[in-house]
Design an enzyme around this catalytic site. Structure first.
Site, PDB file in Angstrom:
ATOM      1  N   THR A   1       4.675   1.039  -9.433  1.00 55.84           N
ATOM      2  CA  THR A   1       5.517   0.587  -8.384  1.00 55.84           C
ATOM      3  C   THR A   1       6.577  -0.580  -8.778  1.00 55.84           C
ATOM      4  O   THR A   1       7.674  -0.752  -8.465  1.00 55.84           O
ATOM      5  CB  THR A   1       4.435  -0.006  -7.226  1.00 55.84           C
ATOM      6  OG1 THR A   1       3.538   0.882  -7.014  1.00 55.84           O
ATOM      7  CG2 THR A   1       5.167  -0.269  -6.116  1.00 55.84           C
TER       8      THR A   1
ATOM      9  N   ASP B   1      -6.220   4.135 -13.820  1.00 56.79           N
ATOM     10  CA  ASP B   1      -4.842   3.081 -13.872  1.00 56.79           C
ATOM     11  C   ASP B   1      -5.694   2.023 -14.638  1.00 56.79           C
ATOM     12  O   ASP B   1      -5.167   1.690 -15.835  1.00 56.79           O
ATOM     13  CB  ASP B   1      -4.527   2.653 -12.704  1.00 56.79           C
ATOM     14  CG  ASP B   1      -3.541   3.478 -12.001  1.00 56.79           C
ATOM     15  OD1 ASP B   1      -3.260   4.592 -12.657  1.00 56.79           O
ATOM     16  OD2 ASP B   1      -2.916   3.188 -11.043  1.00 56.79           O
TER      17      ASP B   1
END
Length: 527
Positions: free
Chosen positions: A95, A387
């Site tokens: 992001t 992640d």
């Protein structure tokens, strides 16, 4: 001949200002779409597919959101691409990289409107990115030599990564799982040997790490439930030819007894194949395809555990962790590499029976079993954990660590500001704009937490003018806090990748001065 007529009817082009504006607008729209998911208090998005089944995904992972979008704008596609590369390369910061690239373009738009040439802006951005990277390099901490402190660094990084995900409530538990799993890899970044199994039921806290390999299959009837010192043959072969295949086959016979003869011949063929497989001296046979009743019976009589229909990902990983290779022909037993493990047994997780391989050849292999309320929760938990595992495995190789919580952006912005003041000419405007773009990351983190971002960023800037400052935004208490004290750390590799990828993507979009949309290829009417 006028230029307009060189394109086909349905092709279109946009030039100069219009093309640049279309690029900026597309990229900024994508950045605005994901920026509400940034930071520990970021919100989630629901993605609903229009295909059959109308699948629903609930996530706040930038790469997952952008991957699912069907986008028409060319510049927006560039940003989707960098978030995908960031995900593949380091696993986190997907992001941040899109938001930073979007902000750089937002600043560039103002500069272009003030009649500064895009090439001047690009040159300024390059100088600023180099300066920002050097500023981070001066501040990195590397504890690789001290194993205790390094493990504590890994724990902090894992907790920081998980803070913005669904696992934030149990981040201590999951950070420990992720660190234990990555430490077993001994420096390898191949996450294939860490298997994640999702089982609905229980709560996220019930998730655990198991040493060894778990295959999501049941042991068949009449087969041994426990095997010690297993010799495993992993195969991808047809074990369902003991029945005549009717479809597509045409057999002409003059009596039913001939059909029986064909079936007997088929059975004999299968018996021969099973004999060859047993001849490898194995006591466990795992097949990618179905195993019909007759060969299964033969294996059971020989005391061999036969597991059928193991999914492809499952058998590839099983071959990797047991040290075997996937075989499909069985004429030369000496050329087939068997897998080995100490013990195969059946275990229960929730209501389901699974097969557990312990003491596997590849000592670093392990399985993380995730429990949770629903499939949506488990899918998002798996993405979050993946992640964390990616970031940790990269940090084990590149052990340089920075503080988090907007601290690196403030450090970079401060140095870039100093560079802007020293630089003569129009480039200094671009460098200054780069510093402003960096400051938007802590601003958005504060905004997403419902805090007064203008006040907090101003306080943070004042703090950073003190020597050796470790201040960042503490969204839990809603104030400027000491990041070293709070144990908020990030991997240098992630920050570096965000900085360089965002700058390169912004640079690429800035160079555009014309967009040509090609005419669709017409299908020829062959009737």
């Amino acid at each position: 001949m006028p230029v307009d007529t060189i394109f086909k009817d349905e092709a279109s082009e946009e030039k100069g200002e219009l093309a640049r504006l279309a690029s900026f607008v597309g990229a900024m729209a994508i950045a605005d779409l994901v920026k509400t998911t940034l930071g520990p208090k970021g919100m989630d998005k629901i993605l609903q597919s229009t295909g059959r089944g109308h699948e629903v995904t609930v996530t706040n992972d930038g790469a997952t959101i952008l991957k699912s979008l069907h986008i028409d704008n060319a510049a927006a596609k560039v940003l989707v691409d960098i978030s995908k590369v960031q995900d593949d390369e380091v696993g986190d910061g997907t992001t941040s990289v899109v938001v930073l690239a979007g902000e750089l373009l937002r600043e560039a738009e103002k500069l272009v409107a003030a009649k500064i040439h895009p090439m001047t802006i690009i040159s300024g951005y390059r100088m600023a990115a180099e300066c920002a990277r050097d500023a981070l390099l001066k501040k990195v901490v590397d504890n690789k030599a001290d194993s205790e402190r390094f493990k504590s660094d890994l724990m902090k990084i894992a907790k920081t990564t998980l803070s913005s995900k669904i696992l934030s409530q149990d981040k201590e538990h999951f950070a420990q799982l992720a660190v234990d799993a990555v430490m077993r890899l001994q420096g390898s970044t191949n996450l294939e040997s860490i298997q994640i199994i999702k089982k609905p039921g229980g709560s996220l806290k019930d998730s655990f790490l198991d040493e060894g390999f778990i295959l999501d299959k049941k042991i068949g009837l009449g087969q041994p439930k426990r095997i010690e010192n297993a010799k495993i043959l992993v195969a991808n072969t047809a074990m369902d030819t003991d029945k005549v295949k009717i479809y597509g086959a045409r057999v002409r016979v003059d009596s039913m007894s001939k059909v029986a003869d064909i079936e007997v011949a088929e059975k004999e063929k299968m018996r021969e194949k099973v004999k060859k497989i047993i001849g490898h001296g194995i006591n466990c046979f795992v097949n990618r395809q179905l195993i019909y009743n007759f060969p299964e019976e033969l294996f059971a009589d020989a005391g061999i555990l036969a597991i059928e229909h193991a999914d492809f990902d499952g058998i590839e990983r099983l071959a990797l962790v047991t040290g075997g290779e996937i075989a499909s022909t069985f004429d030369n037993p000496e050329s087939v590499k068997l897998g080995h493990c100490d013990l195969i047994e059946e275990i229960m997780i929730g209501e389901d029976k699974l097969i557990h391989f312990s003491g596997v050849e590849l000592g670093q292999a392990c399985t993380i079993v995730l429990r949770g309320a629903s499939h949506h929760v488990l899918d998002e938990a798996e993405r979050s954990l993946h992640d964390a595992l990616c970031v940790l495995s990269q940090t084990v190789n590149d052990s340089r660590v920075l503080l988090g919580g907007g601290w690196p952006e403030m450090i970079m912005a401060k140095e870039v500001d100093v560079l802007a003041k020293k630089t003569p000419g129009k480039k200094s405007h671009a460098i200054e704009a780069f510093a402003r773009a960096l400051l938007t990351i802590p601003t958005i983190i504060a905004d997403n937490a419902g805090l007064d971002s203008a006040e907090l960023v101003a306080q943070l800037r004042a703090e950073h003018h003190k020597e050796g400052c470790t201040a960042g935004i503490d969204v839990i208490s809603g104030t400027v806090g000491d990041m070293a004290e709070r144990g908020i750390s990030e991997a240098f590799k992630v920050k570096q990748a965000v900085l360089l990828s965002a700058t390169e993507a912004a640079e690429m979009i800035l160079r555009v001065d014309e967009i040509i949309t090609c005419a669709p290829r017409q299908r020829e009417n062959r009737m």
